[in-house]
Write an enzyme that holds these catalytic residues in place. Structure first.
Site: not given
Ligand SMILES: C[S@@+](CC[C@H](N)C(=O)[O-])C[C@H]1O[C@@H](n2cnc3c(N)ncnc32)[C@H](O)[C@@H]1O
Length: 204
Positions: A52, A54, A72, A90, A114, A159
């Site tokens: 959370g 961002w 997420d 998802d 991200d 990203k």
């Molecule tokens: C690097 S973290 C994000 C950090 C976030 N921007 C923050 O600042 O707190 C990457 C996130 O992408 C999510 N993610 C990966 N694949 C996903 C998908 N198919 N659908 C939704 N979220 C996904 C992961 O669960 C993870 O929490």
């Protein structure tokens, strides 16, 4: 085990001191300082928003007249602010309409992603590119269906882990926007292959 300096670098410590949920907060803060994707009153969509950080930064920038919607696979366990709404889902299975439910159907001014795959060291780059392609697919299909996620002229920051498919991804993004470039924030670790593709002027 990663060396201690990697786990507890200056951004990690700064995040603790500033009350951010993760060091990634400074990546979005820098992207926005340099690129101005978000403004007071903006509607922002944050894909891959957990834990959370961002959401926190975006919420501060857009202020009470703006709105931030996040999604997420994992729930966001902290209440962030009244202008933040989160969904668990998802991105491959979530229709664009679900993401528009907190904006009254209005498109977003900026889409942030991200998202990152679970890194295993095998195929991370391609899984990351696939996530970005899904973001672009959602933007295109929602626009084609007449309920666009992103407003014409809107912005994107997403990203990606660099690798052989990166140039094609930048090219695809550049075809859909008037401008698309890679950007590496200082808070992104030097050893990481992560980049952000920042694009302006969604052609709709
Ligand atoms: C690097 S973290 C994000 C950090 C976030 N921007 C923050 O600042 O707190 C990457 C996130 O992408 C999510 N993610 C990966 N694949 C996903 C998908 N198919 N659908 C939704 N979220 C996904 C992961 O669960 C993870 O929490």
């Amino acid at each position: 085990m990663p060396p201690r300096r990697v786990l507890h670098d200056k951004f990690f410590k700064q995040a603790k001191a500033d009350g951010y949920l993760a060091r990634s907060a400074y990546k979005l803060a820098e992207i926005n300082d340099r690129k101005r994707l978000l403004h007071k009153g903006s509607r922002a969509l944050d894909l891959g928003c957990a834990p959370g950080a961002w959401l926190q930064v975006a919420s501060e920038i857009v202020g009470p007249t703006g709105v931030v919607v996040g999604i997420d696979l994992k729930p966001v366990e902290h209440a962030i602010a009244p202008n933040v709404h989160t969904l668990v889902g998802d991105i491959y299975e979530t229709p664009a309409e679900s993401l528009l439910q907190h904006t009254g159907g209005h498109p977003f001014d900026a889409v942030l992603s991200d998202m990152a795959p679970n890194t295993t060291g095998h195929g991370d780059h391609f899984l990351s590119v696939r996530l970005c392609d899904r973001v672009l697919d959602l933007l295109e299909s929602s626009a084609a269906a007449g309920a666009p996620l992103l407003k014409p002229g809107g912005s994107l920051a997403m990203k990606v882990f660099e690798g052989e498919a990166y140039p094609d991804l930048v090219k695809r993004t550049a075809r859909l926007f008037t401008e698309a470039k890679g950007f590496k924030p200082k808070a992104s670790r030097d050893v990481s292959r992560e980049m952000y593709i920042v694009a302006f002027g969604w052609k709709g």
